[in-house]
Scaffold this active site. Structure first.
Site, PDB file in Angstrom:
ATOM      1  N   THR A  36       0.828  -1.215   0.000  1.00 60.46           N
ATOM      2  CA  THR A  36       0.000   0.000   0.000  1.00 60.46           C
ATOM      3  C   THR A  36       0.865   1.270   0.000  1.00 60.46           C
ATOM      4  O   THR A  36       0.351   2.355  -0.236  1.00 60.46           O
ATOM      5  CB  THR A  36      -0.943   0.056   1.231  1.00 60.46           C
ATOM      6  N   GLY A  37       2.136   1.116   0.253  1.00 61.58           N
ATOM      7  CA  GLY A  37       3.039   2.276   0.182  1.00 61.58           C
ATOM      8  C   GLY A  37       3.551   2.437  -1.232  1.00 61.58           C
ATOM      9  O   GLY A  37       3.178   1.674  -2.129  1.00 61.58           O
ATOM     10  N   ASP A  57       8.747  -8.592   2.744  1.00 64.33           N
ATOM     11  CA  ASP A  57       7.474  -8.787   3.442  1.00 64.33           C
ATOM     12  C   ASP A  57       7.804  -9.170   4.895  1.00 64.33           C
ATOM     13  O   ASP A  57       8.472 -10.175   5.122  1.00 64.33           O
ATOM     14  CB  ASP A  57       6.708  -9.914   2.725  1.00 64.33           C
ATOM     15  N   VAL A  58       7.326  -8.382   5.853  1.00 66.64           N
ATOM     16  CA  VAL A  58       7.719  -8.618   7.252  1.00 66.64           C
ATOM     17  C   VAL A  58       7.159  -9.921   7.828  1.00 66.64           C
ATOM     18  O   VAL A  58       7.560 -10.325   8.922  1.00 66.64           O
ATOM     19  CB  VAL A  58       7.313  -7.440   8.180  1.00 66.64           C
ATOM     20  N   ASN A  98       8.088 -11.111  14.166  1.00 67.75           N
ATOM     21  CA  ASN A  98       9.422 -11.061  13.550  1.00 67.75           C
ATOM     22  C   ASN A  98      10.191  -9.814  13.986  1.00 67.75           C
ATOM     23  O   ASN A  98      11.401  -9.875  14.223  1.00 67.75           O
ATOM     24  CB  ASN A  98       9.300 -11.117  12.022  1.00 67.75           C
ATOM     25  N   ARG A 105      17.000 -10.157  19.593  1.00 68.38           N
ATOM     26  CA  ARG A 105      18.333 -10.583  19.142  1.00 68.38           C
ATOM     27  C   ARG A 105      19.339  -9.433  19.154  1.00 68.38           C
ATOM     28  O   ARG A 105      20.510  -9.615  19.479  1.00 68.38           O
ATOM     29  CB  ARG A 105      18.171 -11.105  17.707  1.00 68.38           C
ATOM     30  N   TYR A 144      -8.095  -6.465  11.402  1.00 69.14           N
ATOM     31  CA  TYR A 144      -7.223  -5.336  11.771  1.00 69.14           C
ATOM     32  C   TYR A 144      -7.259  -5.113  13.280  1.00 69.14           C
ATOM     33  O   TYR A 144      -6.221  -5.081  13.937  1.00 69.14           O
ATOM     34  CB  TYR A 144      -7.703  -4.093  11.021  1.00 69.14           C
TER      35      TYR A 144
HETATM   36  P1  NAD Z   1       0.035   2.915   4.797  1.00 70.24           P
HETATM   37  O1  NAD Z   1      -0.821   1.879   4.176  1.00 70.24           O
HETATM   38  O2  NAD Z   1       0.319   4.145   4.009  1.00 70.24           O
HETATM   39  O3  NAD Z   1       1.433   2.304   5.236  1.00 70.24           O
HETATM   40  C1  NAD Z   1       1.632   0.958   5.541  1.00 70.24           C
HETATM   41  C2  NAD Z   1       2.960   0.530   4.912  1.00 70.24           C
HETATM   42  O4  NAD Z   1       3.230  -0.829   5.282  1.00 70.24           O
HETATM   43  C3  NAD Z   1       2.926   0.562   3.384  1.00 70.24           C
HETATM   44  O5  NAD Z   1       4.097   1.161   2.903  1.00 70.24           O
HETATM   45  C4  NAD Z   1       2.848  -0.914   2.983  1.00 70.24           C
HETATM   46  O6  NAD Z   1       3.386  -1.144   1.710  1.00 70.24           O
HETATM   47  C5  NAD Z   1       3.630  -1.556   4.120  1.00 70.24           C
HETATM   48  N1  NAD Z   1       3.267  -2.959   4.360  1.00 70.24           N
HETATM   49  C6  NAD Z   1       2.028  -3.499   4.509  1.00 70.24           C
HETATM   50  N2  NAD Z   1       2.133  -4.824   4.726  1.00 70.24           N
HETATM   51  C7  NAD Z   1       3.453  -5.133   4.716  1.00 70.24           C
HETATM   52  C8  NAD Z   1       4.193  -6.326   4.871  1.00 70.24           C
HETATM   53  N3  NAD Z   1       3.582  -7.500   5.093  1.00 70.24           N
HETATM   54  N4  NAD Z   1       5.553  -6.281   4.800  1.00 70.24           N
HETATM   55  C9  NAD Z   1       6.186  -5.103   4.575  1.00 70.24           C
HETATM   56  N5  NAD Z   1       5.541  -3.936   4.396  1.00 70.24           N
HETATM   57  C10 NAD Z   1       4.184  -3.944   4.475  1.00 70.24           C
HETATM   58  O7  NAD Z   1      -0.642   3.285   6.193  1.00 70.24           O
HETATM   59  P2  NAD Z   1      -0.228   4.353   7.292  1.00 70.24           P
HETATM   60  O8  NAD Z   1      -1.387   5.234   7.529  1.00 70.24           O
HETATM   61  O9  NAD Z   1       1.076   4.948   6.984  1.00 70.24           O
HETATM   62  O10 NAD Z   1      -0.125   3.412   8.577  1.00 70.24           O
HETATM   63  C11 NAD Z   1       1.132   3.019   9.114  1.00 70.24           C
HETATM   64  C12 NAD Z   1       0.902   2.251  10.397  1.00 70.24           C
HETATM   65  O11 NAD Z   1       0.234   3.076  11.350  1.00 70.24           O
HETATM   66  C13 NAD Z   1       0.043   1.001  10.242  1.00 70.24           C
HETATM   67  O12 NAD Z   1       0.553  -0.018  11.065  1.00 70.24           O
HETATM   68  C14 NAD Z   1      -1.311   1.437  10.735  1.00 70.24           C
HETATM   69  O13 NAD Z   1      -2.053   0.356  11.248  1.00 70.24           O
HETATM   70  C15 NAD Z   1      -0.936   2.434  11.813  1.00 70.24           C
HETATM   71  N6  NAD Z   1      -2.020   3.398  12.051  1.00 70.24           N
HETATM   72  C16 NAD Z   1      -2.222   4.423  11.187  1.00 70.24           C
HETATM   73  C17 NAD Z   1      -3.257   5.315  11.427  1.00 70.24           C
HETATM   74  C18 NAD Z   1      -3.527   6.504  10.530  1.00 70.24           C
HETATM   75  O14 NAD Z   1      -4.483   7.230  10.784  1.00 70.24           O
HETATM   76  N7  NAD Z   1      -2.743   6.788   9.518  1.00 70.24           N
HETATM   77  C19 NAD Z   1      -4.086   5.148  12.542  1.00 70.24           C
HETATM   78  C20 NAD Z   1      -3.857   4.069  13.380  1.00 70.24           C
HETATM   79  C21 NAD Z   1      -2.797   3.214  13.138  1.00 70.24           C
END
Ligand code: NAD
Ligand code: UDP
Length: 312
Positions: A36-37, A57-58, A98, A105, A144
């Site tokens: 999604t990034g 992928d984490v 992970n 570690r 989620y």
């Molecule tokens: P976003 O979707 O822009 O960013 C998420 C990033 O994680 C993306 O770059 C995506 O490519 C990467 N990603 C997803 N799954 C992955 C995987 N399996 N391995 C590696 N990379 C992976 O969303 P955001 O708004 O920037 O949110 C970032 C974090 O903050 C998230 O964990 C989200 O749950 C948390 N969060 C955000 C908000 C908000 O309002 N923006 C609110 C609550 C929590």
């Protein structure tokens, strides 16, 4: 100089965090699967001598030396995290596991991007950290919400059992430049719809509330929490200014003004009716205080999307 690892570093929040950590003089390794990034979010950092990117992928184990691990990797918008809910659960559980294993570690301190969604559809308002929430464990948002709740569980179990230093931020709705145009969250949807001269899609009557934090304020909170010397349980981070979704739509129309109308669409299942952070803990412990109100933050975000849409 600290070696900082940012999972989800190419996302909306992650890319701003990378900027901030580099500006503070640290080394940054961004780990992202670009689901999604986007590379565009970090394109300006290409060639920076302290910035590194690993496409990964984490949910698969990884190793990198680190002093700080910021775990943000997870789709954050309901349309994205509900598209492949099993993967969302796995990302929240395995991905966090992970990261915590790596922290154990390497001796790194671990920051978890948790969420106000751990409170579900809250019947306590505003929400303090002591509230244990009202989450439907089998609904469409559960992948989620419950995934993030389990992520918190893992953090505190690694803290108690393995001595890992953890910092858990419960993030409330945050917005700003670098949200994806097709992200699906309300602020980006409304701004993009308004700029395109389309109707603004309010789900339900629009009387549900959210509290919107501008990204720069949130990132200040991230760093303050990570660098706080003591572990203190989860901390709410957000802006307590509370608005109905209809008010937000009206503001966007007022600022962009293309004669747009508001149209009502069906309310998604389990959509929280109200949300507002009690940030007294963050204020007291971290000196956290949001400084950018919704009007100012919306104007900055509108300017970003205007430019983005003009680029095509
Ligand atoms: P976003 O979707 O822009 O960013 C998420 C990033 O994680 C993306 O770059 C995506 O490519 C990467 N990603 C997803 N799954 C992955 C995987 N399996 N391995 C590696 N990379 C992976 O969303 P955001 O708004 O920037 O949110 C970032 C974090 O903050 C998230 O964990 C989200 O749950 C948390 N969060 C955000 C908000 C908000 O309002 N923006 C609110 C609550 C929590
Ligand atoms: N929402 C809306 N129109 C949209 C997108 C979202 O009315 O085009 C509503 C959604 O139903 C919710 C609120 O806005 O009540 C915030 O939605 P978002 O997806 O941004 O975040 P979350 O529900 O995770 O807080």
């Amino acid at each position: 100089m600290l070696r900082c690892l940012v999972t989800g570093g190419a996302g909306f929040l992650g890319s701003h965090l990378c900027d901030r950590l580099l500006a503070d003089g640290h080394e940054v390794l961004c780990i992202d699967d670009f689901s999604t990034g986007s590379r565009a979010n970090i394109a300006h950092l290409e060639g920076h001598e302290r910035f590194f990117v690993m496409e990964h992928d984490v949910t698969d184990r990884y190793f990198a030396p680190a002093d700080r691990i910021y775990n943000l990797a997870c789709p954050a918008s309901p349309i994205h995290y509900q598209r492949d809910p099993i993967k969302t659960v796995v990302t929240n559980v395995e991905g966090t596991l992970n990261g915590l294993r790596l922290a154990e570690r390497t001796g790194a301190r671990f920051f978890q991007a948790s969420t106000s969604e751990v409170y579900g559809d809250p019947d306590i308002h505003p929400q303090p950290e002591s509230y244990t929430g009202n989450v439907n464990p089998i609904g469409p948002r559960a992948c989620y919400d419950e995934g993030k709740r389990c992520g918190e569980t893992l953090c505190f179990d690694f803290h108690r059992q393995a001595g890992v230093e953890v910092r858990v931020a419960r993030i409330f709705n945050t917005y700003g430049p670098r949200m994806a145009i097709d992200d699906g969250r309300v602020v980006s949807n409304f701004i993009v719809q308004a700029l395109r001269g389309e109707d603004l899609t309010v789900y339900g009557s629009g009387q549900q509330t959210r509290s919107f934090c501008y990204v720069d304020d949130l990132i200040d909170g991230f760093v303050a929490l990570m660098e706080h010397p003591e572990e203190s349980g989860p901390v709410n981070l957000g802006n307590p200014g509370e608005f109905t979704i209809r008010q937000l739509a009206e503001l966007c129309i007022r600022f962009i003004g293309k004669g747009n109308q508001i149209v009502e669409k069906p309310m998604p299942a389990d959509d929280p009716r109200q949300r507002k952070p009690d940030i007294s803990m963050a204020m007291r412990q971290l000196g956290f205080e949001p400084t950018i109100d919704l009007e100012e933050g919306l104007k900055k975000t509108i300017a970003y999307f205007e430019q983005k849409l003009a680029q095509g």
